[in-house]
Design an enzyme around this catalytic site. Sequence first.
Site, PDB file in Angstrom:
ATOM      1  N   ASP A  24      -0.455  -3.038  -0.352  1.00  0.00           N
ATOM      2  CA  ASP A  24       0.387  -2.011  -0.959  1.00  0.00           C
ATOM      3  C   ASP A  24       1.027  -1.130   0.112  1.00  0.00           C
ATOM      4  OD1 ASP A  24      -2.195  -0.935  -0.387  1.00  0.00           O
ATOM      5  OD2 ASP A  24      -1.744   0.800  -1.638  1.00  0.00           O
ATOM      6  N   HIS A  76      -4.568  -4.355   3.454  1.00  0.00           N
ATOM      7  CA  HIS A  76      -4.071  -3.990   2.128  1.00  0.00           C
ATOM      8  C   HIS A  76      -2.605  -4.392   1.983  1.00  0.00           C
ATOM      9  CE1 HIS A  76      -1.788  -0.388   3.482  1.00  0.00           C
ATOM     10  NE2 HIS A  76      -2.798  -0.163   4.309  1.00  0.00           N
ATOM     11  N   ASP A 109       2.595  -0.072   8.411  1.00  0.00           N
ATOM     12  CA  ASP A 109       1.404   0.123   7.574  1.00  0.00           C
ATOM     13  C   ASP A 109       1.567  -0.592   6.236  1.00  0.00           C
ATOM     14  OD1 ASP A 109      -0.982   1.093   6.571  1.00  0.00           O
ATOM     15  OD2 ASP A 109      -0.228   3.107   6.216  1.00  0.00           O
ATOM     16  N   GLU A 153      -5.083  -2.699  10.290  1.00  0.00           N
ATOM     17  CA  GLU A 153      -4.359  -1.446  10.135  1.00  0.00           C
ATOM     18  C   GLU A 153      -3.567  -1.154  11.418  1.00  0.00           C
ATOM     19  OE1 GLU A 153      -3.866   0.822   7.885  1.00  0.00           O
ATOM     20  OE2 GLU A 153      -5.450   0.709   6.356  1.00  0.00           O
ATOM     21  N   HIS A 167       4.152   5.603   6.873  1.00  0.00           N
ATOM     22  CA  HIS A 167       4.554   6.451   5.750  1.00  0.00           C
ATOM     23  C   HIS A 167       5.869   7.198   6.001  1.00  0.00           C
ATOM     24  CE1 HIS A 167       0.064   6.809   4.311  1.00  0.00           C
ATOM     25  NE2 HIS A 167       0.423   5.562   4.601  1.00  0.00           N
ATOM     26  N   GLU A 173      -4.700   0.710  -1.562  1.00  0.00           N
ATOM     27  CA  GLU A 173      -5.347   1.432  -0.472  1.00  0.00           C
ATOM     28  C   GLU A 173      -4.719   2.800  -0.247  1.00  0.00           C
ATOM     29  OE1 GLU A 173      -6.039   2.828   3.654  1.00  0.00           O
ATOM     30  OE2 GLU A 173      -4.130   2.330   2.702  1.00  0.00           O
ATOM     31  N   GLU A 174      -3.434   2.912  -0.583  1.00  0.00           N
ATOM     32  CA  GLU A 174      -2.695   4.135  -0.260  1.00  0.00           C
ATOM     33  C   GLU A 174      -2.854   5.243  -1.305  1.00  0.00           C
ATOM     34  OE1 GLU A 174      -1.544   4.546   2.515  1.00  0.00           O
ATOM     35  OE2 GLU A 174      -0.672   2.734   3.373  1.00  0.00           O
TER      36      GLU A 174
END
Length: 362
Positions: free
Chosen positions: A74, A72, A99, A158, A335, A129-130
């Site tokens: 994003d 992903h 990530d 990932e 994150h 995705e997030e």
Amino acid sequence: MPDTVLDLTLDAPALTAALVDFPSVSGTEKPLADAIEEALRELPHLTVDRHGNNVVARTYLGHTERVILAGHIDTVPIADNVPSRLDENGVLWGCGTSDMKSGVALQLRIAATVPEPNRDLTFVFYDNEEVAAHLNGLGHVAEAHPDWLEGDFAVLLEPSDAQVEGGCQGTLRVFLRTTGERAHSARSWMGSNAIHAAAPILARLAAYEPRRPVIDGLEYREGLNAVRIEGGVASNVIPDECTVVVNYRYAPDLTEEQALAHVHEVFADCGVEEFVVDDHSGGALPGLSHPAAAAFMEAVGGSAQPKFGWTDVSRFSGLGVPAVNYGPGDALFAHKRDEHVAVEKITHCETRLRDWLTAGQP
């Protein structure tokens, strides 16, 4: 940054930094999707398609096996951690380093520098995705163009700290509501406290013993936890409603139906007035017994670990494509404000992927 060009001649760490410096918080991925599409269309060995802000590129070399590399594009919201920063210890800092823009950089590097792989390749770059599952770009592609995602094996890049992680847990979030009757707190006997009525729910959670099943040699650890409680009207009012938000992380040997039935059973006699499913995504079995997975494990080395958490390997599993997680980032720093990735992990993963996809070639 609509005019930004991605330079695919950069090495993987430098390309990771360039991607981090190209903000793409969920919902704002279009400029990055544009740049990825433009860069891939310059590669004559790839056929490139696009659906929304999702880009899919494929080789058609006539091999009997097709492998998908997916990631992903994003990130979570930026936390004063862009632009990227490379320190003297070879650590790259910034939003998305772990990530999963380091993983996306590896996808782009393989796409640009392995024009004749030993297997046909599909590269998938997807958005959202997030955030909520219904926005997930991979899901949108699977629904609109399932043929784009046909393959024998998939690697989702990932963050896995350069270790293969098989399958993923399912995740179920439910709202458990209790009710009562409002009253003035000075005359509490005139009402019924909905927060107090939630006590059996919390007691059941505190006493719950999660399973630890072993699947394909991997031990998955389940969890059933309260993650939020909402209730109360004012400091002088007996509340008439309370909601306990419960998250069930379950091993992939359970179907979605079995997981939901289990949660219903756990709280069957706890005075729940309303049971609402807020979000549910099934897990994915490891798939390590597939021949392509065995070849991948042999190439990258190490031992497989279970994936604690949900990833889009579940979507591939639903399409009949066995999949694993393998990327240079460390999920423990995903994150976070201090998100980072070691440059050596990026180069290590690139080398292993390249070895796997060029093995047997002169």
